[in-house]
Design a protein around this motif. Structure first.
Motif, PDB file in Angstrom:
ATOM      1  N   SER A  28      31.710  49.660  30.482  1.00  0.00           N
ATOM      2  CA  SER A  28      33.077  49.347  30.885  1.00  0.00           C
ATOM      3  C   SER A  28      33.353  47.855  30.719  1.00  0.00           C
ATOM      4  O   SER A  28      32.517  47.025  31.074  1.00  0.00           O
ATOM      5  N   GLY A  88      34.878  45.323  40.381  1.00  0.00           N
ATOM      6  CA  GLY A  88      36.009  45.658  39.523  1.00  0.00           C
ATOM      7  C   GLY A  88      37.096  44.627  39.677  1.00  0.00           C
ATOM      8  O   GLY A  88      36.866  43.540  40.216  1.00  0.00           O
ATOM      9  N   SER A  89      38.316  44.943  39.234  1.00  0.00           N
ATOM     10  CA  SER A  89      39.382  43.953  39.268  1.00  0.00           C
ATOM     11  C   SER A  89      39.715  43.509  40.686  1.00  0.00           C
ATOM     12  O   SER A  89      39.906  42.336  40.943  1.00  0.00           O
ATOM     13  N   LYS A 138      39.651  53.805  36.153  1.00  0.00           N
ATOM     14  CA  LYS A 138      40.558  52.662  36.085  1.00  0.00           C
ATOM     15  C   LYS A 138      41.963  53.039  36.575  1.00  0.00           C
ATOM     16  O   LYS A 138      42.671  52.256  37.191  1.00  0.00           O
ATOM     17  N   ARG A 182      34.940  45.927  45.245  1.00  0.00           N
ATOM     18  CA  ARG A 182      33.515  45.667  45.141  1.00  0.00           C
ATOM     19  C   ARG A 182      32.776  46.777  45.883  1.00  0.00           C
ATOM     20  O   ARG A 182      33.080  47.065  47.027  1.00  0.00           O
ATOM     21  N   THR A 202      41.239  55.579  41.257  1.00  0.00           N
ATOM     22  CA  THR A 202      40.558  54.279  41.350  1.00  0.00           C
ATOM     23  C   THR A 202      39.707  54.214  42.616  1.00  0.00           C
ATOM     24  O   THR A 202      38.874  53.334  42.748  1.00  0.00           O
ATOM     25  N   GLU A 238      35.836  46.489  32.305  1.00  0.00           N
ATOM     26  CA  GLU A 238      36.443  46.046  33.564  1.00  0.00           C
ATOM     27  C   GLU A 238      35.426  45.821  34.680  1.00  0.00           C
ATOM     28  O   GLU A 238      35.739  45.162  35.661  1.00  0.00           O
ATOM     29  N   LEU A 239      34.257  46.416  34.544  1.00  0.00           N
ATOM     30  CA  LEU A 239      33.295  46.358  35.652  1.00  0.00           C
ATOM     31  C   LEU A 239      32.171  45.374  35.376  1.00  0.00           C
ATOM     32  O   LEU A 239      31.638  45.315  34.268  1.00  0.00           O
TER      33      LEU A 239
END
Ligand SMILES: [Zn+2]
Length: 151
Positions: free
Chosen positions: A77, A93-94, A21, A97, A27, A79-80
């Motif tokens: 996770s 992810g945020s 993250k 991809r 990242t 976030e994922l």
């Protein structure tokens, strides 16, 4: 006062790629050669061992080999988002991809694939074998950075 055994070897390692993250450079998808070592403390058994060194080394290798040369993906996770297609895995992810071939991915039931949590994962697997012993796992992701989990 008690006894300890320590197993560390240049053969006990796995290479894998992952992303985190943060910080920023982590990242991005990148890889490590993870060197793993283990210390076990206990009383001596009937053969005057804490544990058999050869068994310990083999058990440790059998835990880490499934991760060797794979993309490590944490399944817990927040976030994922992980989507399984027929032969591929899509990770969203945020703002990124990734799509990987299914056969190249190793899923870990962790919130992230930090060295700390990899050490905890390996520890849990060893604890299934060496139930009542104190175990310390060290995961080195570089010569100067390493994480421990012990209990
Ligand atoms: Zn990393």
């Amino acid at each position: 006062m008690g006894f300890k055994v320590f197993v560390e070897s240049s053969e006990i390692k796995f290479s894998a790629c992952h992303f985190l993250k943060e910080p920023l450079q982590c990242t991005r998808l990148h890889g490590h050669n993870y060197y793993v070592s283990v210390e076990i403390s206990d009383k001596l058994n009937e053969n005057n061992f804490v544990v058999d060194f050869i068994d310990l080394k083999e058990n440790l290798i059998s835990i880490i080999k499934p991760m060797d040369h794979y993309v490590l993906i944490p399944t817990k996770s927040d976030e994922l988002e992980i989507r399984e297609e027929k032969d591929s895995i899509e990770i969203i992810g945020s703002n990124k991809r990734y799509v990987f071939p299914r056969e190249d991915v190793f899923f870990l039931p962790l919130p992230a694939t930090t060295s700390e949590l990899l050490a905890k994962y390996i520890h849990e697997k060893l604890k299934e074998i060496y139930r009542n012993k104190k175990i310390s796992v060290k995961v080195e992701e570089s010569k100067s950075t390493m994480a421990f989990f012990e209990e």
